[in-house]
Design an enzyme around this catalytic site. Structure first.
Site, short mmCIF file in Angstrom:
data_model
loop_
_atom_site.label_atom_id
_atom_site.label_comp_id
_atom_site.label_asym_id
_atom_site.label_seq_id
_atom_site.Cartn_x
_atom_site.Cartn_y
_atom_site.Cartn_z
N SER A 1 -9.96 -0.59 7.17
CA SER A 1 -9.22 -0.45 5.40
C SER A 1 -8.58 -1.28 5.19
CB SER A 1 -8.61 1.19 5.17
OG SER A 1 -9.57 1.85 5.69
N LYS B 1 0.92 -1.40 -0.03
CA LYS B 1 0.22 0.01 -0.03
C LYS B 1 0.92 1.19 0.18
CE LYS B 1 -3.91 2.51 1.89
NZ LYS B 1 -4.61 1.96 3.85
N SER C 1 -9.52 2.18 2.25
CA SER C 1 -8.80 3.09 1.37
C SER C 1 -7.53 2.04 0.78
CB SER C 1 -8.48 3.82 2.38
OG SER C 1 -6.84 3.22 3.63
#
Length: 497
Positions: free
Chosen positions: A179, A80, A155
């Site tokens: 997330s 990420k 997210s």
């Protein structure tokens, strides 16, 4: 030879260690897969082709020298874009950091490199991790490989999409209000939020410091456990890091057994707003837990109904403080630096151009909640609710070993459907937020497809702080039982890209 992109991380590592396949061959297969499908999926913001192949060659050289390889040596991973990575762009999904090259590695990144994991690149995300769909990325949304017109969650939608599209067998996400778990549920993958402080936050760009937690994402429970064991542990560089031994999550994942376990079903996590197909799969899975020997009882946690409101005061308040560092003076984007504007004007122009609408919304909300005359009424009250939620968890874990609930109220929704309705978007994290507020451990595991739309449903498993191994024990038992019934992993039902 089997398609190398379809193997589990555990199997891939075994094949590399035995010499059945090389790390370079595995890496090249995944890079080719990214080339083939990522234009549709948009899971990645940056692919570090040269760095990945260099690490793969290093792993192969170690094996040739007869050196002992770690449990994930040579296995590719999608990271990420929230973790600083030396020499590799880190944007946090925002224009304000477009092109920024960090001079150091986050602790998670350092541990991955030391374990000889091959980092393929950085994945797409909601800007500064603020969102539940990846639509808030400054670089465009990711698609859900089950249906590219739908969101992969957020997210960390890029990480979950990369797993589902077979672009990587492992990924790293972060979880501030769900997330990691929410994208896992929407894509039929496994996502774990470790105990707060169980994985170092050093080098993880902060959104809400008392809530943010990095964790593993994978296609199987064992793969998630292997990755968890690599990235977890105490870090002196992180003042919130827990100085205790890491629970033996790998052993728990290899020996999933729920016989005699007390499982609590959270009463508050159902009713209006929950999709019928989601509740159906959850109820079936609760019955499956009974069949596997667990004792199942209903548990009420009344303060959980206030969690969403408390979260959307605490998280924005902390983000308004954390994002103050993006002032155009030290790094990142700079607008209006033409000699005619003051430093304050340059900062204002840069933030106007660099931050997206959702980031601005949360900064403004948080600044207001912390302002003189409103602090006690808003932020202070939210922290009191946080205490009540923690006490509800403590009471619940006095009765049961783990709690279960839907991970999300609905399956993946269409891209754009909630873009203009922040409250509808926020409700996607209704079930996941309490664990962030309390700091305990939680996991999402796939439990089937909803009848209405044929999209994945996730079950959330919640354990006390530093009892992360319980998540893997329950998750592994359910994974084995479900796959025995289905005859294959759930992801095999996903449409081919």
């Amino acid at each position: 030879m089997a398609d190398l992109t379809r193997l589990t991380a555990a199997r891939t590592a075994e094949m590399i260690a035995s010499g059945e396949v090389t790390a370079v061959e595995v890496t090249e297969a995944h890079l080719a897969r990214i080339d083939a499908v990522d234009e549709k999926v948009h899971a990645f913001l940056h692919v570090d082709r040269e760095g990945a192949l260099a690490k793969a060659r290093e792993v192969d050289a170690k094996r040739a020298r007869g050196e002992q390889l770690g449990p994930l040596a040579g296995v590719p991973l999608a990271l990420k874009d929230l973790f600083t990575t030396k020499g590799v762009p880190t944007t946090v999904g925002s224009k304000i950091l477009e092109g920024w090259i960090p001079p150091y590695d986050a602790t998670v990144v350092r541990k991955l490199k030391e374990a000889d994991v091959v980092i393929l690149g950085k994945t797409n995300m909601d800007e500064f991790a603020m969102g539940s769909s990846t639509e808030n990325s400054a670089y465009g949304p990711s698609g859900n490989p089950w249906d590219l017109t739908r969101v992969p969650g957020g997210s960390g939608g890029g990480s979950s999409a990369a797993l589902t599209a077979y672009e990587a067998p492992l990924a790293i996400g972060t979880d501030t209000g769900g997330s990691i778990r929410q994208p896992a549920a929407l894509t039929g993958t496994v996502g774990v939020k470790p105990t707060y402080g169980g994985v170092s936050r050093y080098g993880m760009v902060a959104f809400s410091s008392s809530l943010d937690q990095g964790g593993p994402c994978a296609r199987t429970v064992l793969d998630a456990a292997l990755l968890h064991s690599v990235i977890a542990g105490h870090d002196e560089m992180d003042s919130t890091s827990i100085d205790q031994p890491v629970p033996d999550v790998v052993a728990a994942a290899r020996n999933g057994d729920v016989s005699g376990l007390r499982v609590g079903v959270v009463t508050e996590f159902r009713g209006e707003g929950y999709q019928a197909g989601v509740l159906q799969r959850v109820d079936e899975t609760v019955e499956l837990l009974r069949e596997l020997g667990a004792e199942v009882v209903e548990v009420s946690c009344p303060s959980f109904t206030k969690a969403l409101a408390a979260y959307y005061l605490i998280a924005p308040s902390e983000c308004s403080s954390n994002l103050a560092r993006f002032d155009a003076m030290r790094y990142g984007l700079r607008v209006g630096d033409d000699g005619e504007h003051s430093a304050e004007e340059v900062t204002a122009l840069t933030r106007e151009a660099g931050f997206g609408d959702e980031v601005k919304r949360r900064v403004m909300l948080g600044t207001y909640a912390l302002s003189s005359g409103y602090y006690d009424a808003y932020y202070g009250s939210a922290q009191k609710v946080r205490t009540l939620i923690t006490r509800d968890f403590e009471r619940a874990f006095g009765q049961v070993d783990v709690l279960v609930s839907p991970t999300t109220p609905t399956t993946a929704f269409p891209i754009g459907e909630r873009a203009d309705d922040p409250m509808a978007m926020y409700l996607a994290d209704l079930c996941t937020i309490p664990s962030n507020l309390a700091g305990n451990a939680a996991m999402s595991v796939p439990i089937g497809l909803a009848e209405e739309d044929g999209l994945p449903v996730g079950l959330q498993i919640i354990a006390p702080a530093m009892a992360d191994d319980r998540l893997y024990r329950v998750g592994a038992a359910l994974e084995a039982a479900h796959q025995a019934r289905w005859g294959h992993p759930l992801l095999e039902e996903a449409p081919s890209l």
